[in-house]
Design a protein around this motif. Structure first.
Motif, PDB file in Angstrom:
ATOM      1  N   GLU B  66      35.704  49.979  44.677  1.00 16.10           N
ATOM      2  CA  GLU B  66      35.336  49.027  45.713  1.00 16.10           C
ATOM      3  C   GLU B  66      36.434  48.003  45.907  1.00 16.10           C
ATOM      4  N   PHE B  67      36.869  47.888  47.147  1.00 16.38           N
ATOM      5  CA  PHE B  67      37.885  46.897  47.512  1.00 16.38           C
ATOM      6  C   PHE B  67      37.195  45.582  47.806  1.00 16.38           C
ATOM      7  N   ASN B  68      37.654  44.527  47.151  1.00 23.14           N
ATOM      8  CA  ASN B  68      37.115  43.191  47.390  1.00 23.14           C
ATOM      9  C   ASN B  68      38.278  42.278  47.738  1.00 23.14           C
ATOM     10  N   LYS B  69      38.414  41.990  49.035  1.00 26.08           N
ATOM     11  CA  LYS B  69      39.569  41.233  49.491  1.00 26.08           C
ATOM     12  C   LYS B  69      39.560  39.804  48.969  1.00 26.08           C
ATOM     13  N   SER B  70      38.404  39.181  48.937  1.00 28.85           N
ATOM     14  CA  SER B  70      38.332  37.781  48.518  1.00 28.85           C
ATOM     15  C   SER B  70      38.691  37.621  47.046  1.00 28.85           C
ATOM     16  N   GLN B  71      38.362  38.616  46.250  1.00 31.49           N
ATOM     17  CA  GLN B  71      38.689  38.565  44.831  1.00 31.49           C
ATOM     18  C   GLN B  71      39.950  39.354  44.493  1.00 31.49           C
ATOM     19  N   THR B  72      40.582  39.893  45.508  1.00 31.29           N
ATOM     20  CA  THR B  72      41.795  40.735  45.340  1.00 31.29           C
ATOM     21  C   THR B  72      41.603  41.724  44.195  1.00 31.29           C
ATOM     22  N   SER B  73      40.495  42.453  44.271  1.00 32.68           N
ATOM     23  CA  SER B  73      40.202  43.416  43.215  1.00 32.68           C
ATOM     24  C   SER B  73      39.950  44.793  43.796  1.00 32.68           C
ATOM     25  N   PHE B  74      40.095  45.782  42.934  1.00 33.46           N
ATOM     26  CA  PHE B  74      39.852  47.181  43.323  1.00 33.46           C
ATOM     27  C   PHE B  74      39.405  47.903  42.059  1.00 33.46           C
ATOM     28  N   HIS B  75      38.204  47.626  41.634  1.00 28.77           N
ATOM     29  CA  HIS B  75      37.693  48.167  40.373  1.00 28.77           C
ATOM     30  C   HIS B  75      37.207  49.607  40.528  1.00 28.77           C
ATOM     31  N   LEU B  76      37.449  50.379  39.519  1.00 27.52           N
ATOM     32  CA  LEU B  76      37.095  51.810  39.505  1.00 27.52           C
ATOM     33  C   LEU B  76      35.813  51.989  38.694  1.00 27.52           C
ATOM     34  N   ARG B  77      34.907  52.820  39.198  1.00 28.20           N
ATOM     35  CA  ARG B  77      33.634  53.011  38.506  1.00 28.20           C
ATOM     36  C   ARG B  77      33.254  54.485  38.475  1.00 28.20           C
ATOM     37  N   LYS B  78      32.476  54.799  37.439  1.00 22.46           N
ATOM     38  CA  LYS B  78      31.844  56.115  37.383  1.00 22.46           C
ATOM     39  C   LYS B  78      30.489  55.932  36.715  1.00 22.46           C
ATOM     40  N   PRO B  79      29.421  56.436  37.299  1.00 19.02           N
ATOM     41  CA  PRO B  79      28.081  56.174  36.756  1.00 19.02           C
ATOM     42  C   PRO B  79      27.799  56.884  35.435  1.00 19.02           C
ATOM     43  N   SER B  80      28.489  58.001  35.174  1.00 17.93           N
ATOM     44  CA  SER B  80      28.219  58.753  33.946  1.00 17.93           C
ATOM     45  C   SER B  80      29.482  59.528  33.576  1.00 17.93           C
ATOM     46  N   VAL B  81      30.102  59.137  32.481  1.00 11.82           N
ATOM     47  CA  VAL B  81      31.390  59.741  32.131  1.00 11.82           C
ATOM     48  C   VAL B  81      31.201  60.965  31.239  1.00 11.82           C
ATOM     49  N   HIS B  82      32.219  61.830  31.277  1.00 16.54           N
ATOM     50  CA  HIS B  82      32.268  63.014  30.429  1.00 16.54           C
ATOM     51  C   HIS B  82      33.443  62.900  29.470  1.00 16.54           C
ATOM     52  N   ILE B  83      33.382  63.680  28.413  1.00 17.97           N
ATOM     53  CA  ILE B  83      34.496  63.730  27.468  1.00 17.97           C
ATOM     54  C   ILE B  83      35.802  64.016  28.195  1.00 17.97           C
ATOM     55  N   SER B  84      35.746  64.866  29.207  1.00 18.85           N
ATOM     56  CA  SER B  84      36.944  65.275  29.937  1.00 18.85           C
ATOM     57  C   SER B  84      37.560  64.150  30.767  1.00 18.85           C
ATOM     58  N   ASP B  85      36.865  63.034  30.888  1.00 18.85           N
ATOM     59  CA  ASP B  85      37.421  61.878  31.613  1.00 18.85           C
ATOM     60  C   ASP B  85      38.374  61.063  30.745  1.00 18.85           C
ATOM     61  N   THR B  86      38.466  61.385  29.481  1.00 17.36           N
ATOM     62  CA  THR B  86      39.395  60.693  28.591  1.00 17.36           C
ATOM     63  C   THR B  86      40.818  60.870  29.102  1.00 17.36           C
ATOM     64  N   ALA B  87      41.469  59.769  29.445  1.00 18.61           N
ATOM     65  CA  ALA B  87      42.790  59.818  30.079  1.00 18.61           C
ATOM     66  C   ALA B  87      43.281  58.391  30.268  1.00 18.61           C
ATOM     67  N   GLU B  88      44.492  58.284  30.813  1.00 26.15           N
ATOM     68  CA  GLU B  88      45.056  56.993  31.198  1.00 26.15           C
ATOM     69  C   GLU B  88      44.846  56.823  32.694  1.00 26.15           C
ATOM     70  N   TYR B  89      44.395  55.636  33.102  1.00 29.25           N
ATOM     71  CA  TYR B  89      44.105  55.370  34.503  1.00 29.25           C
ATOM     72  C   TYR B  89      45.006  54.235  34.995  1.00 29.25           C
ATOM     73  N   PHE B  90      45.632  54.478  36.139  1.00 29.98           N
ATOM     74  CA  PHE B  90      46.569  53.510  36.694  1.00 29.98           C
ATOM     75  C   PHE B  90      46.126  53.064  38.082  1.00 29.98           C
ATOM     76  N   CYS B  91      46.109  51.770  38.275  1.00 27.57           N
ATOM     77  CA  CYS B  91      45.888  51.180  39.582  1.00 27.57           C
ATOM     78  C   CYS B  91      47.263  50.895  40.194  1.00 27.57           C
ATOM     79  N   ALA B  92      47.397  51.092  41.496  1.00 23.69           N
ATOM     80  CA  ALA B  92      48.693  50.891  42.131  1.00 23.69           C
ATOM     81  C   ALA B  92      48.504  50.381  43.551  1.00 23.69           C
ATOM     82  N   VAL B  93      49.517  49.666  44.044  1.00 25.37           N
ATOM     83  CA  VAL B  93      49.500  49.183  45.421  1.00 25.37           C
ATOM     84  C   VAL B  93      50.796  49.575  46.103  1.00 25.37           C
TER      85      VAL B  93
END
Lengths: 116, 116
Positions: B66-93
């Motif tokens: 979700e992009f939130n312009k007022s808070q200058t945020s872009f948080h990533l979400r997942k409602p239910s994670v799996h073992i296979s989601d184990t990884a490094e996650y990078f935010c970029a602009v």
């Protein structure tokens, strides 16, 4: 799905030697990039390349670095005289034109460069 | 100039639990926002992107951001994670506009560790 391919996957070089990292971008992509990631640090932009010339370079990309697109498929990064601090993972990326910078970049699996 | 801050270097979570990876950015101009994932010994793979329009964007593997312009945020979400989601996650602009090369500015990365 087409991929960006990088060779070699791991390169070990003596300090002071020249090294060439190779990339084959996706065939219909027009923008090409090199990034590097020093172990434990963030991914850093090095250089962008479009229309057969450098379009932007970072402060890291000094005179020791050069890029070339020698033919219609390869995109290379050369480091003329390697230093210990050049040890890093180097990523090549490419993207389509259009939509400006909104076109996502596609990354290769990287070349791990180790300077001894 | 743009900068990206990922507030958590590591996020441990149990399998099937929800997760949020936080990303804040700084820029004097409007930006495009991206999340990439890096599995071990692989390159960066695009999860999702925000260019304009709806502030909630959906990506691959069940992730959304979700992009939130007022808070200058872009948080990533997942409602239910799996073992296979184990990884490094990078935010970029990247900065839009024809004069911009589309270079990506990355955050420091967040390691998502999914435990059984």
């Amino acid at each position: 799905e087409p991929e960006v391919t990088q060779t070699p996957s791991h390169q070990v070089t003596q300090m002071g030697q020249e090294v060439i990292l190779r990339c084959v971008p996706i065939s219909n992509h027009l923008y090409f990039y090199w990034y590097r990631q020093i172990l434990g640090q963030k991914v850093e932009f090095l250089v962008s390349f479009y229309n057969n010339e450098i379009s932007e370079k970072s402060e890291i990309f000094d005179d020791q670095f050069s890029v070339e697109r020698p033919d219609g498929s390869n995109f290379t990064l050369k480091i003329r005289s390697t230093k210990l601090e050049d040890s890093a993972m180097y990523f090549c990326a490419s993207r389509l034109a259009g939509q400006g910078a909104g076109q996502p970049q596609h990354f290769g699996d990287g070349t791990r460069l180790s300077i001894l | 100039a743009q900068s990206v801050t990922q507030l958590d270097s590591q996020v441990p979570v149990f399998e099937e639990a929800p997760v949020e990876l936080r990303c804040n950015y700084s820029s004097s101009v409007s930006v495009y926002l991206f999340w990439y994932v890096q599995y071990p010994n692989q390159g960066l793979q695009l999860l999702l992107k925000y260019l304009s329009g709806s502030t909630l964007v959906k990506g691959i593997n069940g992730f959304e951001a979700e992009f939130n312009k007022s808070q200058t945020s872009f948080h990533l979400r997942k409602p239910s994670v799996h073992i296979s989601d184990t990884a490094e996650y990078f935010c970029a602009v990247s900065a839009p506009g024809s004069s911009n090369t589309g270079k990506l500015i990355f955050g420091q990365g967040t390691t998502l560790q999914v435990k059984p």
